[in-house]
Design a protein around this motif. Structure first.
Motif, PDB file in Angstrom:
ATOM      1  N   THR A 114       0.867  -1.179   0.000  1.00 43.49           N
ATOM      2  CA  THR A 114       0.000   0.000   0.000  1.00 43.49           C
ATOM      3  C   THR A 114       0.902   1.226   0.000  1.00 43.49           C
ATOM      4  OG1 THR A 114      -1.735  -1.164   1.232  1.00 43.49           O
ATOM      5  CG2 THR A 114      -1.819   1.246   1.218  1.00 43.49           C
ATOM      6  N   VAL A 115       0.752   2.067  -1.018  1.00 46.49           N
ATOM      7  CA  VAL A 115       1.601   3.246  -1.163  1.00 46.49           C
ATOM      8  C   VAL A 115       0.707   4.473  -1.322  1.00 46.49           C
ATOM      9  CG1 VAL A 115       3.426   4.352  -2.510  1.00 46.49           C
ATOM     10  CG2 VAL A 115       3.399   1.863  -2.282  1.00 46.49           C
ATOM     11  N   ARG A 116       0.787   5.395  -0.380  1.00 46.93           N
ATOM     12  CA  ARG A 116      -0.027   6.613  -0.421  1.00 46.93           C
ATOM     13  C   ARG A 116       0.897   7.803  -0.688  1.00 46.93           C
ATOM     14  NH1 ARG A 116      -2.501   8.291   3.787  1.00 46.93           N
ATOM     15  NH2 ARG A 116      -4.638   8.585   3.068  1.00 46.93           N
ATOM     16  N   ILE A 117       0.672   8.486  -1.810  1.00 44.42           N
ATOM     17  CA  ILE A 117       1.475   9.636  -2.197  1.00 44.42           C
ATOM     18  C   ILE A 117       0.669  10.905  -1.916  1.00 44.42           C
ATOM     19  CG2 ILE A 117       2.769  10.733  -4.061  1.00 44.42           C
ATOM     20  CD1 ILE A 117       2.776   8.017  -5.480  1.00 44.42           C
ATOM     21  N   GLN A 118       1.134  11.711  -0.977  1.00 43.92           N
ATOM     22  CA  GLN A 118       0.392  12.914  -0.576  1.00 43.92           C
ATOM     23  C   GLN A 118       1.042  14.174  -1.166  1.00 43.92           C
ATOM     24  OE1 GLN A 118      -1.448  12.595   3.597  1.00 43.92           O
ATOM     25  NE2 GLN A 118       0.504  11.540   3.824  1.00 43.92           N
ATOM     26  N   VAL A 119       0.196  15.064  -1.645  1.00 43.82           N
ATOM     27  CA  VAL A 119       0.668  16.319  -2.244  1.00 43.82           C
ATOM     28  C   VAL A 119      -0.196  17.470  -1.718  1.00 43.82           C
ATOM     29  CG1 VAL A 119       1.458  15.192  -4.361  1.00 43.82           C
ATOM     30  CG2 VAL A 119      -0.875  16.059  -4.244  1.00 43.82           C
ATOM     31  N   ASP A 120       0.291  18.680  -1.915  1.00 45.84           N
ATOM     32  CA  ASP A 120      -0.512  19.854  -1.577  1.00 45.84           C
ATOM     33  C   ASP A 120      -1.622  19.997  -2.616  1.00 45.84           C
ATOM     34  OD1 ASP A 120       1.048  20.540   0.604  1.00 45.84           O
ATOM     35  OD2 ASP A 120       2.451  21.691  -0.627  1.00 45.84           O
ATOM     36  N   GLY A 121      -2.835  20.117  -2.164  1.00 46.35           N
ATOM     37  CA  GLY A 121      -3.961  20.251  -3.086  1.00 46.35           C
ATOM     38  C   GLY A 121      -5.043  21.120  -2.483  1.00 46.35           C
ATOM     39  N   TRP A 122      -6.255  20.998  -3.042  1.00 51.86           N
ATOM     40  CA  TRP A 122      -7.379  21.810  -2.598  1.00 51.86           C
ATOM     41  C   TRP A 122      -8.603  20.934  -2.389  1.00 51.86           C
ATOM     42  CZ3 TRP A 122      -6.747  26.949  -1.489  1.00 51.86           C
ATOM     43  CH2 TRP A 122      -5.543  27.524  -1.933  1.00 51.86           C
ATOM     44  N   VAL A 123      -9.329  21.224  -1.317  1.00 49.06           N
ATOM     45  CA  VAL A 123     -10.563  20.501  -1.027  1.00 49.06           C
ATOM     46  C   VAL A 123     -11.695  21.507  -0.858  1.00 49.06           C
ATOM     47  CG1 VAL A 123      -9.315  18.610   0.088  1.00 49.06           C
ATOM     48  CG2 VAL A 123     -10.175  20.514   1.476  1.00 49.06           C
ATOM     49  N   ALA A 124     -12.908  20.994  -0.914  1.00 48.34           N
ATOM     50  CA  ALA A 124     -14.083  21.854  -0.741  1.00 48.34           C
ATOM     51  C   ALA A 124     -14.215  22.248   0.731  1.00 48.34           C
ATOM     52  CB  ALA A 124     -15.334  21.128  -1.211  1.00 48.34           C
ATOM     53  N   GLU A 125     -14.271  23.541   0.985  1.00 51.42           N
ATOM     54  CA  GLU A 125     -14.430  24.032   2.354  1.00 51.42           C
ATOM     55  C   GLU A 125     -15.830  23.736   2.876  1.00 51.42           C
ATOM     56  OE1 GLU A 125     -13.705  26.019   5.972  1.00 51.42           O
ATOM     57  OE2 GLU A 125     -12.336  25.276   4.439  1.00 51.42           O
ATOM     58  N   ARG A 126     -16.805  23.717   1.963  1.00 48.00           N
ATOM     59  CA  ARG A 126     -18.209  23.437   2.304  1.00 48.00           C
ATOM     60  C   ARG A 126     -18.832  22.676   1.146  1.00 48.00           C
ATOM     61  NH1 ARG A 126     -21.394  26.266  -0.942  1.00 48.00           N
ATOM     62  NH2 ARG A 126     -20.861  28.369  -1.669  1.00 48.00           N
ATOM     63  N   PRO A 127     -20.023  22.111   1.325  1.00 48.37           N
ATOM     64  CA  PRO A 127     -20.667  21.432   0.195  1.00 48.37           C
ATOM     65  C   PRO A 127     -20.889  22.397  -0.971  1.00 48.37           C
ATOM     66  CG  PRO A 127     -21.761  20.875   2.262  1.00 48.37           C
ATOM     67  CD  PRO A 127     -20.804  21.976   2.579  1.00 48.37           C
ATOM     68  N   ILE A 128     -20.607  21.937  -2.172  1.00 51.62           N
ATOM     69  CA  ILE A 128     -20.787  22.739  -3.381  1.00 51.62           C
ATOM     70  C   ILE A 128     -21.851  22.062  -4.232  1.00 51.62           C
ATOM     71  CG2 ILE A 128     -19.682  23.676  -5.446  1.00 51.62           C
ATOM     72  CD1 ILE A 128     -17.014  23.545  -3.922  1.00 51.62           C
ATOM     73  N   SER A 129     -22.895  22.806  -4.556  1.00 55.76           N
ATOM     74  CA  SER A 129     -24.013  22.234  -5.314  1.00 55.76           C
ATOM     75  C   SER A 129     -23.678  22.134  -6.794  1.00 55.76           C
ATOM     76  CB  SER A 129     -25.271  23.092  -5.136  1.00 55.76           C
ATOM     77  OG  SER A 129     -25.611  23.208  -3.775  1.00 55.76           O
ATOM     78  N   ARG A 130     -24.344  21.234  -7.462  1.00 53.66           N
ATOM     79  CA  ARG A 130     -24.172  21.094  -8.907  1.00 53.66           C
ATOM     80  C   ARG A 130     -24.566  22.405  -9.598  1.00 53.66           C
ATOM     81  NH1 ARG A 130     -27.490  16.876 -12.869  1.00 53.66           N
ATOM     82  NH2 ARG A 130     -26.545  17.598 -14.821  1.00 53.66           N
ATOM     83  N   GLY A 131     -23.725  22.864 -10.527  1.00 59.14           N
ATOM     84  CA  GLY A 131     -23.997  24.091 -11.257  1.00 59.14           C
ATOM     85  C   GLY A 131     -23.490  25.342 -10.573  1.00 59.14           C
ATOM     86  N   GLU A 132     -23.048  25.213  -9.325  1.00 58.98           N
ATOM     87  CA  GLU A 132     -22.566  26.383  -8.585  1.00 58.98           C
ATOM     88  C   GLU A 132     -21.167  26.763  -9.073  1.00 58.98           C
ATOM     89  OE1 GLU A 132     -22.548  27.855  -3.898  1.00 58.98           O
ATOM     90  OE2 GLU A 132     -22.819  25.743  -4.416  1.00 58.98           O
ATOM     91  N   ARG A 133     -20.946  28.064  -9.197  1.00 57.08           N
ATOM     92  CA  ARG A 133     -19.634  28.543  -9.621  1.00 57.08           C
ATOM     93  C   ARG A 133     -18.726  28.690  -8.412  1.00 57.08           C
ATOM     94  NH1 ARG A 133     -20.128  32.877 -14.594  1.00 57.08           N
ATOM     95  NH2 ARG A 133     -21.659  31.740 -15.842  1.00 57.08           N
ATOM     96  N   LEU A 134     -17.475  28.267  -8.570  1.00 53.96           N
ATOM     97  CA  LEU A 134     -16.556  28.274  -7.449  1.00 53.96           C
ATOM     98  C   LEU A 134     -15.959  29.655  -7.200  1.00 53.96           C
ATOM     99  CD1 LEU A 134     -16.807  25.201  -8.028  1.00 53.96           C
ATOM    100  CD2 LEU A 134     -14.409  25.007  -7.329  1.00 53.96           C
ATOM    101  N   SER A 135     -15.842  29.970  -5.926  1.00 57.98           N
ATOM    102  CA  SER A 135     -15.161  31.195  -5.490  1.00 57.98           C
ATOM    103  C   SER A 135     -14.123  30.792  -4.450  1.00 57.98           C
ATOM    104  CB  SER A 135     -16.166  32.190  -4.900  1.00 57.98           C
ATOM    105  OG  SER A 135     -16.860  31.612  -3.811  1.00 57.98           O
ATOM    106  N   SER A 136     -13.225  31.706  -4.121  1.00 57.62           N
ATOM    107  CA  SER A 136     -12.102  31.373  -3.237  1.00 57.62           C
ATOM    108  C   SER A 136     -12.548  30.915  -1.854  1.00 57.62           C
ATOM    109  CB  SER A 136     -11.168  32.580  -3.107  1.00 57.62           C
ATOM    110  OG  SER A 136     -11.876  33.702  -2.603  1.00 57.62           O
ATOM    111  N   ASN A 137     -13.701  31.445  -1.354  1.00 52.58           N
ATOM    112  CA  ASN A 137     -14.130  31.060  -0.007  1.00 52.58           C
ATOM    113  C   ASN A 137     -14.741  29.660   0.047  1.00 52.58           C
ATOM    114  OD1 ASN A 137     -16.525  31.567  -1.314  1.00 52.58           O
ATOM    115  ND2 ASN A 137     -17.296  33.049   0.180  1.00 52.58           N
ATOM    116  N   MET A 138     -14.881  29.010  -1.113  1.00 48.98           N
ATOM    117  CA  MET A 138     -15.375  27.631  -1.142  1.00 48.98           C
ATOM    118  C   MET A 138     -14.242  26.614  -1.058  1.00 48.98           C
ATOM    119  SD  MET A 138     -18.162  27.762  -4.206  1.00 48.98           S
ATOM    120  CE  MET A 138     -19.459  28.994  -4.296  1.00 48.98           C
ATOM    121  N   LEU A 139     -12.993  27.098  -1.082  1.00 45.51           N
ATOM    122  CA  LEU A 139     -11.845  26.203  -1.197  1.00 45.51           C
ATOM    123  C   LEU A 139     -10.945  26.303   0.028  1.00 45.51           C
ATOM    124  CD1 LEU A 139     -10.946  27.168  -4.870  1.00 45.51           C
ATOM    125  CD2 LEU A 139     -12.344  25.222  -4.131  1.00 45.51           C
ATOM    126  N   ARG A 140     -10.246  25.182   0.303  1.00 47.95           N
ATOM    127  CA  ARG A 140      -9.286  25.148   1.411  1.00 47.95           C
ATOM    128  C   ARG A 140      -8.090  24.299   0.994  1.00 47.95           C
ATOM    129  NH1 ARG A 140      -9.152  21.129   5.219  1.00 47.95           N
ATOM    130  NH2 ARG A 140     -11.325  20.577   4.776  1.00 47.95           N
TER     131      ARG A 140
END
Length: 243
Positions: A114-140
């Motif tokens: 089992t090999v897990r490769i971790q990198v710096d990335g981005w996740v959803a700060e809160r639930p994002i609905s289908r069709g919603e446009r992303l803004s910076s406060n939605m990301l972490r």
């Protein structure tokens, strides 16, 4: 006078006993590694080297080697065992290692890891609905497991801002390109500006979009002046170019 020995030892036994008691002479040889131990040690050495190379790219690796049956019996390899990945470790956390001996009597064996490769990335700060446009406060920003995704995630948040969610994204989920799409630049029924021409001259007129589309897509539009139906490529919101 001859002194009798109550428990005489043959001369060769006395010499052997003295040799065993001398400093630096082992009473028994060190136990030799069995095949399973050599395989596990070689795999661990290989994955440590892989982890160091990934660290140079800003990635962190965690790994766990599968067990090897101690009853395994293979020809002893006179040189260090060769180890390589049997597949691409960046595609899945479940990897397979190929361990081989290239001696006079070669052999090969597959070992799970089992090999897990971790990198710096981005996740959803809160639930994002289908069709919603992303803004910076939605990301972490967060460490994400690169090889848990079929496609790698975004490294730069700017590439996501303004994109539209193709489906609902749960909070804490690593965001990948397949989750997003360009927002609609033209919707069916919109009035658009139609431009035609080249670098030397161009003309513009008004038209009506007969299909929704995104920048770069071709859609059918109707020229309001002539009533003619033509196809054009969306260049920006509300504008269609005819080649």
């Amino acid at each position: 006078m001859r002194i009798a020995n109550a428990n005489p030892l043959p001369v060769f036994r006395r010499v052997l006993l003295a040799a065993l008691l001398l400093p630096g002479v082992a009473a028994a040889s060190e136990p030799e590694q069995n095949t399973a131990e050599r395989i596990t040690e070689a795999a661990d050495r290989f994955l440590k080297s892989f982890s160091q190379k990934q660290a140079q790219k800003g990635r962190e690796v965690e790994y766990e080697i599968g067990s090897v049956d101690n009853r395994l019996s293979l020809n002893r390899c006179p040189q260090p065992l060769e180890v390589e990945f049997a597949g691409d470790p960046k595609r899945s956390t479940r990897s397979t290692l190929l361990v081989s001996c290239e001696g006079d009597r070669p052999w090969r064996i597959f070992l799970s890891a089992t090999v897990r490769i971790q990198v710096d990335g981005w996740v959803a700060e809160r639930p994002i609905s289908r069709g919603e446009r992303l803004s910076s406060n939605m990301l972490r920003s967060s460490q994400v497991v690169l090889n848990e995704q079929r496609r790698s995630g975004f490294r730069d948040a700017e590439h996501m801002i303004g994109m539209q969610a193709r489906r609902t994204i749960r909070a804490g989920t690593a965001i990948t390109p397949r989750m997003l799409e360009k927002p609609l630049a033209v919707e069916r029924g919109d009035r658009v500006v139609i431009s035609a021409g080249n670098d030397v001259f161009s003309i513009t007129t008004r038209g009506k979009a007969e299909r929704s589309g995104r920048v770069g897509e071709q859609i059918p539009v109707v020229n309001e002046n002539s009533g003619r139906r033509i196809r054009g490529r969306i260049t920006e919101p509300g504008r269609v170019a005819i080649n």
